[in-house]
Design a protein around this motif. Structure first.
Motif, PDB file in Angstrom:
ATOM      1  N   GLN A 162      59.886  47.884  32.743  1.00 46.32           N
ATOM      2  CA  GLN A 162      59.098  49.046  32.336  1.00 46.32           C
ATOM      3  C   GLN A 162      57.617  48.856  32.661  1.00 46.32           C
ATOM      4  O   GLN A 162      56.952  49.774  33.138  1.00 46.32           O
ATOM      5  CB  GLN A 162      59.267  49.295  30.827  1.00 46.32           C
ATOM      6  CG  GLN A 162      60.637  49.809  30.451  1.00 46.32           C
ATOM      7  CD  GLN A 162      60.862  49.799  28.948  1.00 46.32           C
ATOM      8  OE1 GLN A 162      60.420  48.887  28.241  1.00 46.32           O
ATOM      9  NE2 GLN A 162      61.559  50.811  28.446  1.00 46.32           N
ATOM     10  N   LEU A 163      57.101  47.660  32.411  1.00 41.69           N
ATOM     11  CA  LEU A 163      55.686  47.401  32.654  1.00 41.69           C
ATOM     12  C   LEU A 163      55.335  47.380  34.141  1.00 41.69           C
ATOM     13  O   LEU A 163      54.199  47.666  34.513  1.00 41.69           O
ATOM     14  CB  LEU A 163      55.273  46.085  31.985  1.00 41.69           C
ATOM     15  CG  LEU A 163      55.287  46.121  30.456  1.00 41.69           C
ATOM     16  CD1 LEU A 163      55.184  44.717  29.882  1.00 41.69           C
ATOM     17  CD2 LEU A 163      54.170  47.010  29.926  1.00 41.69           C
ATOM     18  N   LEU A 164      56.317  47.071  34.980  1.00 42.39           N
ATOM     19  CA  LEU A 164      56.079  47.058  36.429  1.00 42.39           C
ATOM     20  C   LEU A 164      56.329  48.416  37.083  1.00 42.39           C
ATOM     21  O   LEU A 164      56.226  48.549  38.300  1.00 42.39           O
ATOM     22  CB  LEU A 164      56.947  45.991  37.101  1.00 42.39           C
ATOM     23  CG  LEU A 164      56.566  44.540  36.805  1.00 42.39           C
ATOM     24  CD1 LEU A 164      57.583  43.587  37.439  1.00 42.39           C
ATOM     25  CD2 LEU A 164      55.161  44.216  37.279  1.00 42.39           C
ATOM     26  N   TYR A 207      48.414  39.859  34.258  1.00 43.56           N
ATOM     27  CA  TYR A 207      47.227  39.977  33.417  1.00 43.56           C
ATOM     28  C   TYR A 207      47.209  41.323  32.715  1.00 43.56           C
ATOM     29  O   TYR A 207      47.252  42.361  33.371  1.00 43.56           O
ATOM     30  CB  TYR A 207      45.966  39.881  34.270  1.00 43.56           C
ATOM     31  CG  TYR A 207      45.552  38.486  34.670  1.00 43.56           C
ATOM     32  CD1 TYR A 207      46.279  37.362  34.326  1.00 43.56           C
ATOM     33  CD2 TYR A 207      44.393  38.298  35.413  1.00 43.56           C
ATOM     34  CE1 TYR A 207      45.880  36.106  34.703  1.00 43.56           C
ATOM     35  CE2 TYR A 207      43.984  37.032  35.794  1.00 43.56           C
ATOM     36  CZ  TYR A 207      44.725  35.937  35.435  1.00 43.56           C
ATOM     37  OH  TYR A 207      44.329  34.692  35.811  1.00 43.56           O
ATOM     38  N   TRP A 208      47.115  41.328  31.411  1.00 39.62           N
ATOM     39  CA  TRP A 208      47.013  42.561  30.638  1.00 39.62           C
ATOM     40  C   TRP A 208      48.033  43.594  31.092  1.00 39.62           C
ATOM     41  O   TRP A 208      47.705  44.742  31.366  1.00 39.62           O
ATOM     42  CB  TRP A 208      45.586  43.115  30.677  1.00 39.62           C
ATOM     43  CG  TRP A 208      44.667  42.286  29.844  1.00 39.62           C
ATOM     44  CD1 TRP A 208      43.744  41.388  30.299  1.00 39.62           C
ATOM     45  CD2 TRP A 208      44.607  42.232  28.429  1.00 39.62           C
ATOM     46  NE1 TRP A 208      43.131  40.781  29.242  1.00 39.62           N
ATOM     47  CE2 TRP A 208      43.629  41.283  28.075  1.00 39.62           C
ATOM     48  CE3 TRP A 208      45.288  42.897  27.408  1.00 39.62           C
ATOM     49  CZ2 TRP A 208      43.328  40.979  26.757  1.00 39.62           C
ATOM     50  CZ3 TRP A 208      44.974  42.601  26.096  1.00 39.62           C
ATOM     51  CH2 TRP A 208      43.999  41.646  25.787  1.00 39.62           C
ATOM     52  N   ILE A 222      55.736  37.309  39.610  1.00 36.94           N
ATOM     53  CA  ILE A 222      54.720  37.181  38.570  1.00 36.94           C
ATOM     54  C   ILE A 222      55.006  36.017  37.628  1.00 36.94           C
ATOM     55  O   ILE A 222      56.143  35.566  37.501  1.00 36.94           O
ATOM     56  CB  ILE A 222      54.590  38.479  37.746  1.00 36.94           C
ATOM     57  CG1 ILE A 222      55.887  38.798  37.005  1.00 36.94           C
ATOM     58  CG2 ILE A 222      54.152  39.641  38.626  1.00 36.94           C
ATOM     59  CD1 ILE A 222      55.783  39.965  36.022  1.00 36.94           C
ATOM     60  N   THR A 223      53.939  35.580  36.979  1.00 42.86           N
ATOM     61  CA  THR A 223      54.051  34.607  35.900  1.00 42.86           C
ATOM     62  C   THR A 223      53.474  35.247  34.647  1.00 42.86           C
ATOM     63  O   THR A 223      52.496  35.992  34.713  1.00 42.86           O
ATOM     64  CB  THR A 223      53.276  33.313  36.223  1.00 42.86           C
ATOM     65  OG1 THR A 223      51.911  33.637  36.504  1.00 42.86           O
ATOM     66  CG2 THR A 223      53.882  32.596  37.423  1.00 42.86           C
ATOM     67  N   THR A 224      54.125  34.986  33.517  1.00 37.99           N
ATOM     68  CA  THR A 224      53.635  35.509  32.243  1.00 37.99           C
ATOM     69  C   THR A 224      53.354  34.353  31.299  1.00 37.99           C
ATOM     70  O   THR A 224      54.048  33.331  31.330  1.00 37.99           O
ATOM     71  CB  THR A 224      54.663  36.445  31.568  1.00 37.99           C
ATOM     72  OG1 THR A 224      55.781  35.670  31.120  1.00 37.99           O
ATOM     73  CG2 THR A 224      55.132  37.538  32.512  1.00 37.99           C
ATOM     74  N   GLY A 225      52.340  34.524  30.468  1.00 39.91           N
ATOM     75  CA  GLY A 225      52.079  33.513  29.447  1.00 39.91           C
ATOM     76  C   GLY A 225      53.117  33.577  28.348  1.00 39.91           C
ATOM     77  O   GLY A 225      53.518  32.561  27.796  1.00 39.91           O
ATOM     78  N   GLY A 226      53.586  34.787  28.050  1.00 42.91           N
ATOM     79  CA  GLY A 226      54.574  34.978  26.984  1.00 42.91           C
ATOM     80  C   GLY A 226      55.983  34.631  27.421  1.00 42.91           C
ATOM     81  O   GLY A 226      56.315  34.665  28.601  1.00 42.91           O
ATOM     82  N   SER A 272      48.182  43.533  37.093  1.00 44.10           N
ATOM     83  CA  SER A 272      47.775  42.513  38.050  1.00 44.10           C
ATOM     84  C   SER A 272      46.291  42.209  37.926  1.00 44.10           C
ATOM     85  O   SER A 272      45.535  42.990  37.332  1.00 44.10           O
ATOM     86  CB  SER A 272      48.058  43.020  39.466  1.00 44.10           C
ATOM     87  OG  SER A 272      47.236  44.142  39.750  1.00 44.10           O
ATOM     88  N   PRO A 273      45.841  41.105  38.514  1.00 41.42           N
ATOM     89  CA  PRO A 273      44.403  40.876  38.611  1.00 41.42           C
ATOM     90  C   PRO A 273      43.748  42.003  39.418  1.00 41.42           C
ATOM     91  O   PRO A 273      44.407  42.686  40.212  1.00 41.42           O
ATOM     92  CB  PRO A 273      44.310  39.542  39.355  1.00 41.42           C
ATOM     93  CG  PRO A 273      45.618  38.871  39.116  1.00 41.42           C
ATOM     94  CD  PRO A 273      46.620  39.985  39.042  1.00 41.42           C
ATOM     95  N   ALA A 274      42.462  42.162  39.241  1.00 41.17           N
ATOM     96  CA  ALA A 274      41.714  43.271  39.850  1.00 41.17           C
ATOM     97  C   ALA A 274      41.856  43.329  41.368  1.00 41.17           C
ATOM     98  O   ALA A 274      41.842  44.415  41.959  1.00 41.17           O
ATOM     99  CB  ALA A 274      40.243  43.169  39.465  1.00 41.17           C
ATOM    100  N   MET A 275      42.015  42.200  42.016  1.00 36.50           N
ATOM    101  CA  MET A 275      42.082  42.185  43.485  1.00 36.50           C
ATOM    102  C   MET A 275      43.280  42.978  44.003  1.00 36.50           C
ATOM    103  O   MET A 275      43.182  43.641  45.044  1.00 36.50           O
ATOM    104  CB  MET A 275      42.142  40.739  43.998  1.00 36.50           C
ATOM    105  CG  MET A 275      42.175  40.628  45.504  1.00 36.50           C
ATOM    106  SD  MET A 275      40.699  41.261  46.340  1.00 36.50           S
ATOM    107  CE  MET A 275      39.614  39.858  46.132  1.00 36.50           C
ATOM    108  N   ILE A 276      44.398  42.921  43.319  1.00 36.30           N
ATOM    109  CA  ILE A 276      45.572  43.683  43.760  1.00 36.30           C
ATOM    110  C   ILE A 276      45.269  45.181  43.697  1.00 36.30           C
ATOM    111  O   ILE A 276      45.601  45.940  44.611  1.00 36.30           O
ATOM    112  CB  ILE A 276      46.821  43.340  42.916  1.00 36.30           C
ATOM    113  CG1 ILE A 276      47.262  41.898  43.152  1.00 36.30           C
ATOM    114  CG2 ILE A 276      47.965  44.317  43.195  1.00 36.30           C
ATOM    115  CD1 ILE A 276      47.973  41.630  44.458  1.00 36.30           C
TER     116      ILE A 276
END
Length: 195
Positions: free
Chosen positions: A127-129, A68-69, A106-110, A72-76
């Motif tokens: 890089q993003l991770l 997400y963005w 992870i899963t990505t929409g793109g 990760s989602p906020a819970m992580i």
């Protein structure tokens, strides 16, 4: 056999085609513990002691979530902030997780080509991770290459099934002490993201 803890976080699992199938493919494995953080803590009131005990009981920690963005989602994030305490997980005396392994699933929409320096997202998945990798390093853990399913909004049922089998197979490699083999199987994915 090594134990694997999947820290699963999906705030809208009922809408997910891919993540539900990935979890279903691995939750019956004897060496896997699936800890569904949104189900366990719907109010975000995380039981730190329970979570730390789970971490201590497993050699591998998989942060499994939709991307997400670019994170990760906020819970992580809530889980990291509360559970990975200074003096326990990191710092001069924080050695509880030293020698364990961590990775993202992870899963990505793109699609995969969007996650390149020349793609629409301008950065590779690796890089993003980087914040997750640095978190693992700070906690004296070894960070392993991620498991990624791209294009989750468009892939076919057959492609989802293939991804679920691959996820199960890769976790089995880790549990049987074949982390090097796991990393080498993920290397072509990482190379293609960097090209």
């Amino acid at each position: 056999m090594a134990r694997i803890l999947i820290q699963f976080a999906h705030p809208a699992l009922e809408k997910s085609r891919v993540n539900r199938r990935l979890i279903a493919a691995v939750e019956s494995l004897d060496f896997v513990t699936v800890n569904d953080l949104y189900e366990q803590y719907p109010d975000f009131d995380i039981d730190v002691q329970r979570e730390q005990e789970l971490l201590l009981a497993h050699e591998y920690v998989v942060l499994h979530h939709p991307f997400y963005w670019y994170s990760s989602p906020a819970m992580i994030k809530q889980w990291e902030d509360l559970v990975l305490e200074h003096g326990w997980a990191y710092g001069r005396t924080g050695n509880a997780l030293a020698g364990k392994h961590m990775l993202n699933a992870i899963t990505t929409g793109g699609r995969q080509e969007a996650y390149q320096e020349t793609g629409s997202n301008r950065y590779t998945i690796q890089q993003l991770l980087a914040p997750f990798e640095q978190t693992a390093r700070l906690c004296k853990m070894q960070y392993l290459p991620p498991f990624v399913v791209h294009g989750s909004l468009r892939i076919t049922d057959e492609e989802i099934d293939a991804a679920a089998i691959r996820y199960r197979d890769l976790l089995t490699l880790l549990a049987t002490g074949q982390a090097t083999e796991y990393a080498s199987l993920q290397a072509p994915f990482l190379r293609s993201c960097l090209s």
